[in-house]
Write a protein that holds these residues in place. Structure first.
Motif, PDB file in Angstrom:
ATOM      1  N   GLY A   8      41.831  37.109  49.370  1.00  0.00           N
ATOM      2  CA  GLY A   8      42.643  37.341  48.164  1.00  0.00           C
ATOM      3  C   GLY A   8      42.065  36.769  47.035  1.00  0.00           C
ATOM      4  N   THR A  31      37.990  38.354  49.571  1.00  0.00           N
ATOM      5  CA  THR A  31      38.481  39.584  50.083  1.00  0.00           C
ATOM      6  C   THR A  31      39.394  40.183  49.053  1.00  0.00           C
ATOM      7  OG1 THR A  31      40.237  38.900  50.990  1.00  0.00           O
ATOM      8  CG2 THR A  31      38.482  38.710  52.314  1.00  0.00           C
ATOM      9  N   THR A  33      41.807  44.339  48.490  1.00  0.00           N
ATOM     10  CA  THR A  33      42.290  45.334  49.189  1.00  0.00           C
ATOM     11  C   THR A  33      42.027  46.710  48.039  1.00  0.00           C
ATOM     12  OG1 THR A  33      44.546  45.469  48.563  1.00  0.00           O
ATOM     13  CG2 THR A  33      43.843  44.418  50.573  1.00  0.00           C
ATOM     14  N   LEU A  59      46.098  42.523  56.548  1.00  0.00           N
ATOM     15  CA  LEU A  59      46.809  43.134  57.241  1.00  0.00           C
ATOM     16  C   LEU A  59      46.506  44.179  58.377  1.00  0.00           C
ATOM     17  CD1 LEU A  59      49.825  43.693  54.727  1.00  0.00           C
ATOM     18  CD2 LEU A  59      49.825  41.810  56.414  1.00  0.00           C
ATOM     19  N   GLY A  87      48.933  35.972  50.347  1.00  0.00           N
ATOM     20  CA  GLY A  87      50.462  35.881  50.536  1.00  0.00           C
ATOM     21  C   GLY A  87      51.251  36.666  49.696  1.00  0.00           C
TER      22      GLY A  87
HETATM   23  N1  LIG Z   1      52.170  33.018  41.796  1.00  0.00           N
HETATM   24  C1  LIG Z   1      53.250  32.116  42.485  1.00  0.00           C
HETATM   25  O1  LIG Z   1      54.176  31.764  41.708  1.00  0.00           O
HETATM   26  C2  LIG Z   1      52.929  31.334  43.786  1.00  0.00           C
HETATM   27  C3  LIG Z   1      53.789  30.325  43.762  1.00  0.00           C
HETATM   28  C4  LIG Z   1      53.596  29.496  45.106  1.00  0.00           C
HETATM   29  C5  LIG Z   1      52.601  29.888  46.063  1.00  0.00           C
HETATM   30  N2  LIG Z   1      51.859  31.135  45.805  1.00  0.00           N
HETATM   31  C6  LIG Z   1      50.884  31.751  46.917  1.00  0.00           C
HETATM   32  O2  LIG Z   1      49.785  31.602  46.269  1.00  0.00           O
HETATM   33  C7  LIG Z   1      48.801  32.722  46.986  1.00  0.00           C
HETATM   34  C8  LIG Z   1      48.256  33.643  45.862  1.00  0.00           C
HETATM   35  O3  LIG Z   1      49.351  34.218  45.049  1.00  0.00           O
HETATM   36  P1  LIG Z   1      49.029  34.855  43.478  1.00  0.00           P
HETATM   37  O4  LIG Z   1      50.114  34.578  42.715  1.00  0.00           O
HETATM   38  O5  LIG Z   1      47.757  34.610  43.121  1.00  0.00           O
HETATM   39  O6  LIG Z   1      49.069  36.550  44.070  1.00  0.00           O
HETATM   40  P2  LIG Z   1      48.380  37.807  43.462  1.00  0.00           P
HETATM   41  O7  LIG Z   1      48.292  37.558  41.875  1.00  0.00           O
HETATM   42  O8  LIG Z   1      49.528  38.823  43.773  1.00  0.00           O
HETATM   43  O9  LIG Z   1      47.087  37.882  43.943  1.00  0.00           O
HETATM   44  C9  LIG Z   1      46.990  38.282  45.523  1.00  0.00           C
HETATM   45  C10 LIG Z   1      45.414  38.613  45.831  1.00  0.00           C
HETATM   46  O10 LIG Z   1      45.373  38.643  47.122  1.00  0.00           O
HETATM   47  C11 LIG Z   1      44.785  40.041  47.454  1.00  0.00           C
HETATM   48  N3  LIG Z   1      45.646  40.510  48.510  1.00  0.00           N
HETATM   49  C12 LIG Z   1      46.878  41.096  48.548  1.00  0.00           C
HETATM   50  N4  LIG Z   1      47.023  41.551  49.656  1.00  0.00           N
HETATM   51  C13 LIG Z   1      45.938  41.628  50.362  1.00  0.00           C
HETATM   52  C14 LIG Z   1      45.712  41.863  51.608  1.00  0.00           C
HETATM   53  N5  LIG Z   1      46.519  42.388  52.431  1.00  0.00           N
HETATM   54  N6  LIG Z   1      44.336  41.907  52.279  1.00  0.00           N
HETATM   55  C15 LIG Z   1      43.412  41.090  51.531  1.00  0.00           C
HETATM   56  N7  LIG Z   1      43.556  40.666  50.184  1.00  0.00           N
HETATM   57  C16 LIG Z   1      44.800  40.890  49.777  1.00  0.00           C
HETATM   58  C17 LIG Z   1      44.823  40.867  46.034  1.00  0.00           C
HETATM   59  O11 LIG Z   1      43.957  41.878  45.988  1.00  0.00           O
HETATM   60  P3  LIG Z   1      44.355  43.331  46.028  1.00  0.00           P
HETATM   61  O12 LIG Z   1      45.267  43.373  44.779  1.00  0.00           O
HETATM   62  O13 LIG Z   1      43.046  43.976  45.802  1.00  0.00           O
HETATM   63  O14 LIG Z   1      44.963  43.787  47.397  1.00  0.00           O
HETATM   64  C18 LIG Z   1      44.989  39.797  45.176  1.00  0.00           C
HETATM   65  O15 LIG Z   1      43.411  39.305  44.956  1.00  0.00           O
HETATM   66  C19 LIG Z   1      50.037  33.571  47.838  1.00  0.00           C
HETATM   67  O16 LIG Z   1      49.711  33.105  49.228  1.00  0.00           O
HETATM   68  C20 LIG Z   1      51.347  33.301  47.278  1.00  0.00           C
HETATM   69  O17 LIG Z   1      52.069  32.976  48.327  1.00  0.00           O
HETATM   70  C21 LIG Z   1      51.919  31.883  44.646  1.00  0.00           C
END
Ligand SMILES: NC(=O)c1ccc[n+]([C@@H]2O[C@H](COP(=O)([O-])OP(=O)(O)OC[C@H]3O[C@@H](n4cnc5c(N)ncnc54)[C@H](OP(=O)(O)O)[C@@H]3O)[C@@H](O)[C@H]2O)c1
Length: 245
Positions: A8, A31, A33, A59, A87
Protein backbone atom coordinates in the motif's frame (compact mmCIF):
# COMPACT_ATOMS: atom_id res chain seq x y z
CA UNK A 1 21.58 -0.49 -0.93
CA UNK A 2 18.72 -1.49 1.38
CA UNK A 3 15.68 -3.12 -0.19
CA UNK A 4 12.23 -2.37 1.21
CA UNK A 5 8.91 -4.10 0.46
CA UNK A 6 5.96 -1.83 1.26
CA UNK A 7 2.32 -2.87 0.99
CA UNK A 8 0.00 0.00 0.00
CA UNK A 9 2.43 2.69 -1.16
CA UNK A 10 0.43 4.84 -3.54
CA UNK A 11 -1.40 6.99 -1.00
CA UNK A 12 -1.45 8.17 2.60
CA UNK A 13 1.05 6.80 5.09
CA UNK A 14 2.43 4.33 2.54
CA UNK A 15 3.16 7.08 -0.01
CA UNK A 16 5.05 9.06 2.65
CA UNK A 17 7.06 5.92 3.49
CA UNK A 18 7.82 5.50 -0.21
CA UNK A 19 9.15 9.08 -0.36
CA UNK A 20 11.15 8.87 2.85
CA UNK A 21 12.88 5.55 2.13
CA UNK A 22 13.56 6.22 -1.57
CA UNK A 23 14.86 9.75 -0.91
CA UNK A 24 17.28 8.12 1.52
CA UNK A 25 18.44 5.79 -1.26
CA UNK A 26 16.65 2.58 -0.35
CA UNK A 27 15.10 0.61 -3.19
CA UNK A 28 11.37 0.31 -2.48
CA UNK A 29 8.94 -2.16 -4.05
CA UNK A 30 5.46 -0.86 -3.27
CA UNK A 31 2.02 -2.35 -3.92
CA UNK A 32 -1.13 -0.64 -5.13
CA UNK A 33 -4.38 -1.74 -6.75
CA UNK A 34 -5.75 1.31 -8.59
CA UNK A 35 -3.99 2.81 -11.64
CA UNK A 36 -1.31 5.30 -10.60
CA UNK A 37 -1.72 8.91 -11.74
CA UNK A 38 0.21 9.64 -14.96
CA UNK A 39 2.48 12.10 -13.15
CA UNK A 40 2.78 9.98 -9.98
CA UNK A 41 6.59 9.99 -10.03
CA UNK A 42 7.15 13.69 -10.78
CA UNK A 43 4.32 14.90 -8.56
CA UNK A 44 5.76 13.02 -5.59
CA UNK A 45 9.37 13.75 -6.45
CA UNK A 46 10.20 10.05 -6.77
CA UNK A 47 13.29 8.70 -8.51
CA UNK A 48 12.44 5.57 -10.52
CA UNK A 49 15.93 4.27 -9.79
CA UNK A 50 14.73 3.66 -6.24
CA UNK A 51 10.99 3.04 -6.65
CA UNK A 52 9.38 -0.07 -8.14
CA UNK A 53 5.58 -0.17 -8.43
CA UNK A 54 3.95 -3.58 -8.11
CA UNK A 55 0.26 -3.90 -9.03
CA UNK A 56 -0.82 -6.39 -6.43
CA UNK A 57 -4.00 -6.90 -4.50
CA UNK A 58 -3.45 -7.99 -0.90
CA UNK A 59 -6.92 -9.52 -0.87
CA UNK A 60 -6.34 -11.80 -3.84
CA UNK A 61 -4.45 -14.77 -2.53
CA UNK A 62 -3.48 -15.73 -6.11
CA UNK A 63 -1.53 -12.47 -6.39
CA UNK A 64 0.92 -13.75 -3.74
CA UNK A 65 2.12 -16.31 -6.29
CA UNK A 66 3.37 -13.43 -8.46
CA UNK A 67 5.76 -12.08 -5.83
CA UNK A 68 8.73 -14.41 -6.38
CA UNK A 69 8.58 -13.92 -10.16
CA UNK A 70 8.31 -10.13 -9.77
CA UNK A 71 11.27 -9.92 -7.39
CA UNK A 72 13.39 -12.16 -9.61
CA UNK A 73 12.56 -10.02 -12.65
CA UNK A 74 13.70 -6.95 -10.71
CA UNK A 75 16.85 -8.72 -9.47
CA UNK A 76 15.86 -8.46 -5.82
CA UNK A 77 17.09 -11.43 -3.83
CA UNK A 78 17.02 -9.96 -0.32
CA UNK A 79 14.82 -7.59 1.69
CA UNK A 80 15.96 -5.48 4.62
CA UNK A 81 12.58 -4.17 5.76
CA UNK A 82 9.02 -5.31 5.15
CA UNK A 83 6.36 -2.70 5.91
CA UNK A 84 2.91 -4.25 6.23
CA UNK A 85 0.94 -1.05 5.74
CA UNK A 86 -2.25 -2.15 3.98
CA UNK A 87 -5.36 -1.90 6.15
CA UNK A 88 -8.86 -0.50 6.03
CA UNK A 89 -11.98 0.07 8.13
CA UNK A 90 -14.09 -0.96 5.11
CA UNK A 91 -17.36 0.23 6.64
CA UNK A 92 -18.60 1.85 9.82
CA UNK A 93 -21.38 -0.10 11.44
CA UNK A 94 -22.43 -1.27 14.87
CA UNK A 95 -21.78 -4.86 15.90
CA UNK A 96 -25.50 -5.56 15.88
CA UNK A 97 -25.83 -4.41 12.28
CA UNK A 98 -22.57 -5.86 11.03
CA UNK A 99 -22.66 -8.67 8.56
CA UNK A 100 -20.32 -11.60 9.34
CA UNK A 101 -18.70 -11.04 5.92
CA UNK A 102 -17.53 -7.62 7.10
CA UNK A 103 -15.63 -9.36 9.93
CA UNK A 104 -14.07 -11.83 7.50
CA UNK A 105 -13.07 -9.02 5.10
CA UNK A 106 -11.70 -6.90 7.94
CA UNK A 107 -9.51 -9.76 9.14
CA UNK A 108 -8.39 -10.40 5.54
CA UNK A 109 -7.22 -6.82 4.92
CA UNK A 110 -6.02 -5.89 8.44
CA UNK A 111 -4.44 -9.18 9.55
CA UNK A 112 -4.22 -12.04 7.05
CA UNK A 113 -2.71 -9.90 4.28
CA UNK A 114 0.22 -9.06 6.61
CA UNK A 115 0.62 -12.67 7.74
CA UNK A 116 0.58 -13.98 4.17
CA UNK A 117 3.03 -11.34 2.91
CA UNK A 118 5.38 -12.02 5.82
CA UNK A 119 5.31 -15.76 5.07
CA UNK A 120 6.13 -15.23 1.39
CA UNK A 121 8.90 -12.70 2.04
CA UNK A 122 10.56 -14.30 5.05
CA UNK A 123 13.19 -16.18 2.97
CA UNK A 124 14.28 -12.80 1.50
CA UNK A 125 14.31 -11.05 4.90
CA UNK A 126 16.34 -13.85 6.49
CA UNK A 127 19.14 -13.15 4.00
CA UNK A 128 19.88 -9.67 5.42
CA UNK A 129 21.46 -8.45 8.63
CA UNK A 130 19.67 -5.98 10.95
CA UNK A 131 16.40 -6.63 9.15
CA UNK A 132 12.96 -5.65 10.36
CA UNK A 133 9.24 -6.17 9.83
CA UNK A 134 7.04 -3.20 10.66
CA UNK A 135 3.29 -3.71 10.92
CA UNK A 136 1.02 -0.71 10.67
CA UNK A 137 -1.57 -1.20 13.38
CA UNK A 138 -3.80 1.38 15.06
CA UNK A 139 -4.64 2.73 18.52
CA UNK A 140 -8.03 1.17 17.74
CA UNK A 141 -6.44 -2.13 18.85
CA UNK A 142 -6.38 -0.72 22.39
CA UNK A 143 -9.29 1.70 22.42
CA UNK A 144 -11.51 -0.63 20.28
CA UNK A 145 -11.66 2.19 17.75
CA UNK A 146 -14.01 5.05 17.26
CA UNK A 147 -17.68 4.02 17.27
CA UNK A 148 -18.89 1.55 14.67
CA UNK A 149 -15.56 -0.04 13.85
CA UNK A 150 -15.19 -2.92 16.31
CA UNK A 151 -14.33 -5.31 13.44
CA UNK A 152 -11.30 -3.08 12.69
CA UNK A 153 -10.13 -2.72 16.31
CA UNK A 154 -10.33 -6.48 16.88
CA UNK A 155 -8.38 -7.26 13.69
CA UNK A 156 -5.68 -4.69 14.57
CA UNK A 157 -5.42 -6.09 18.08
CA UNK A 158 -4.76 -9.53 16.53
CA UNK A 159 -2.07 -7.84 14.39
CA UNK A 160 -0.45 -6.58 17.61
CA UNK A 161 -0.45 -10.10 19.06
CA UNK A 162 1.03 -11.41 15.80
CA UNK A 163 3.75 -8.72 16.09
CA UNK A 164 4.71 -9.68 19.62
CA UNK A 165 4.67 -13.45 18.98
CA UNK A 166 6.58 -13.15 15.71
CA UNK A 167 9.23 -10.92 17.31
CA UNK A 168 9.99 -13.74 19.75
CA UNK A 169 10.24 -16.38 17.01
CA UNK A 170 12.31 -14.18 14.69
CA UNK A 171 14.83 -13.17 17.36
CA UNK A 172 17.02 -16.19 16.44
CA UNK A 173 17.99 -14.56 13.10
CA UNK A 174 17.58 -11.76 14.42
CA UNK A 175 14.74 -10.02 12.62
CA UNK A 176 13.09 -7.28 14.66
CA UNK A 177 9.29 -7.14 14.49
CA UNK A 178 7.54 -3.94 15.56
CA UNK A 179 4.08 -2.41 15.18
CA UNK A 180 3.27 1.27 14.92
CA UNK A 181 -0.16 2.25 16.20
CA UNK A 182 -1.27 5.72 15.10
CA UNK A 183 -4.46 7.49 16.09
CA UNK A 184 -6.15 9.59 13.38
CA UNK A 185 -3.92 10.51 10.43
CA UNK A 186 -4.81 12.99 7.69
CA UNK A 187 -5.30 10.58 4.75
CA UNK A 188 -8.08 9.44 2.41
CA UNK A 189 -8.90 6.83 5.01
CA UNK A 190 -10.19 9.56 7.39
CA UNK A 191 -11.92 11.45 4.57
CA UNK A 192 -13.78 8.24 3.73
CA UNK A 193 -14.74 7.14 7.23
CA UNK A 194 -14.81 10.16 9.56
CA UNK A 195 -17.09 13.15 9.57
CA UNK A 196 -15.67 16.55 10.58
CA UNK A 197 -17.58 16.18 13.83
CA UNK A 198 -15.91 12.86 14.59
CA UNK A 199 -12.48 14.30 13.79
CA UNK A 200 -13.14 17.32 15.99
CA UNK A 201 -13.91 14.98 18.88
CA UNK A 202 -10.60 13.17 18.34
CA UNK A 203 -8.71 16.48 18.15
CA UNK A 204 -10.30 17.63 21.41
CA UNK A 205 -8.94 14.51 23.10
CA UNK A 206 -5.42 15.07 21.74
CA UNK A 207 -2.97 17.25 23.64
CA UNK A 208 -1.30 18.49 20.42
CA UNK A 209 -4.79 19.57 19.35
CA UNK A 210 -4.58 18.16 15.82
CA UNK A 211 -4.48 14.86 13.96
CA UNK A 212 -1.20 13.50 12.53
CA UNK A 213 0.13 14.17 9.06
CA UNK A 214 1.10 10.99 7.17
CA UNK A 215 4.76 12.06 6.85
CA UNK A 216 5.00 12.13 10.66
CA UNK A 217 4.07 8.43 10.78
CA UNK A 218 6.43 7.62 7.89
CA UNK A 219 9.30 9.36 9.74
CA UNK A 220 8.79 7.06 12.71
CA UNK A 221 8.56 3.94 10.52
CA UNK A 222 11.80 4.99 8.81
CA UNK A 223 13.49 5.55 12.12
CA UNK A 224 12.28 2.22 13.59
CA UNK A 225 13.63 0.34 10.58
CA UNK A 226 17.07 1.82 11.12
CA UNK A 227 19.68 -0.36 12.75
CA UNK A 228 20.37 2.47 15.21
CA UNK A 229 17.19 1.23 16.89
CA UNK A 230 18.45 -2.35 17.06
CA UNK A 231 17.14 -2.88 20.62
CA UNK A 232 13.50 -2.03 19.85
CA UNK A 233 11.71 -5.32 19.25
CA UNK A 234 8.21 -6.71 19.82
CA UNK A 235 7.01 -3.23 20.74
CA UNK A 236 3.73 -1.58 19.78
CA UNK A 237 4.75 2.05 19.26
CA UNK A 238 1.73 4.24 19.94
CA UNK A 239 1.69 7.55 18.09
CA UNK A 240 -1.28 9.58 19.21
CA UNK A 241 -0.13 13.17 19.73
CA UNK A 242 -0.67 12.76 23.48
CA UNK A 243 -4.00 11.51 24.63
CA UNK A 244 -6.00 13.56 27.13
CA UNK A 245 -8.03 11.38 29.48
N1 LIG B 1 -5.39 7.18 8.42
C1 LIG B 1 -5.59 6.91 9.70
O1 LIG B 1 -6.23 7.69 10.44
C2 LIG B 1 -5.01 5.66 10.30
C3 LIG B 1 -4.98 5.56 11.70
C4 LIG B 1 -4.44 4.41 12.28
C5 LIG B 1 -3.96 3.40 11.48
N2 LIG B 1 -4.02 3.50 10.13
C6 LIG B 1 -3.51 2.40 9.31
O2 LIG B 1 -2.52 2.89 8.43
C7 LIG B 1 -2.47 2.09 7.26
C8 LIG B 1 -2.49 2.99 6.03
O3 LIG B 1 -3.65 3.79 6.09
P1 LIG B 1 -3.81 5.11 5.21
O4 LIG B 1 -4.66 6.03 6.02
O5 LIG B 1 -2.51 5.58 4.71
O6 LIG B 1 -4.69 4.52 3.99
P2 LIG B 1 -5.02 5.10 2.56
O7 LIG B 1 -4.70 6.55 2.46
O8 LIG B 1 -6.40 4.63 2.27
O9 LIG B 1 -3.98 4.32 1.60
C9 LIG B 1 -4.08 2.93 1.48
C10 LIG B 1 -2.99 2.41 0.54
O10 LIG B 1 -3.11 0.98 0.49
C11 LIG B 1 -3.33 0.57 -0.87
N3 LIG B 1 -4.26 -0.56 -0.85
C12 LIG B 1 -5.52 -0.54 -0.36
N4 LIG B 1 -6.09 -1.76 -0.49
C13 LIG B 1 -5.12 -2.55 -1.05
C14 LIG B 1 -5.07 -3.91 -1.41
N5 LIG B 1 -6.13 -4.70 -1.24
N6 LIG B 1 -3.92 -4.39 -1.94
C15 LIG B 1 -2.83 -3.61 -2.12
N7 LIG B 1 -2.80 -2.29 -1.81
C16 LIG B 1 -3.94 -1.78 -1.28
C17 LIG B 1 -3.91 1.79 -1.56
O11 LIG B 1 -3.64 1.72 -2.95
P3 LIG B 1 -4.87 1.67 -3.98
O12 LIG B 1 -5.73 2.86 -3.68
O13 LIG B 1 -4.21 1.67 -5.32
O14 LIG B 1 -5.56 0.36 -3.69
C18 LIG B 1 -3.12 2.91 -0.86
O15 LIG B 1 -1.83 3.01 -1.44
C19 LIG B 1 -3.65 1.12 7.35
O16 LIG B 1 -3.19 -0.12 7.84
C20 LIG B 1 -4.55 1.77 8.40
O17 LIG B 1 -5.32 0.81 9.07
C21 LIG B 1 -4.54 4.63 9.51
Amino acid sequence: MNNIFLSGGSKGIGLECLKKFSQNKSKVVFTYTKALEKNFFTKNNLDNKYVIPFKFNSLKFNDYKKINIFLKKNKISKINTLINNVGDVLKRTSFEESDFNLWVNSFNINLFSSIKLTQVLLPYIKKTKNSSIINVSSVAAKTTGSPDSLHYGVAKSALNTFTLGLSREMSIYPIRVIAIAPSAVNTNFQKKYSSNRRLKKIINKTSLNRIAEPYEIANIIYSLSNKDHSYINGTIVEVDGGRLA
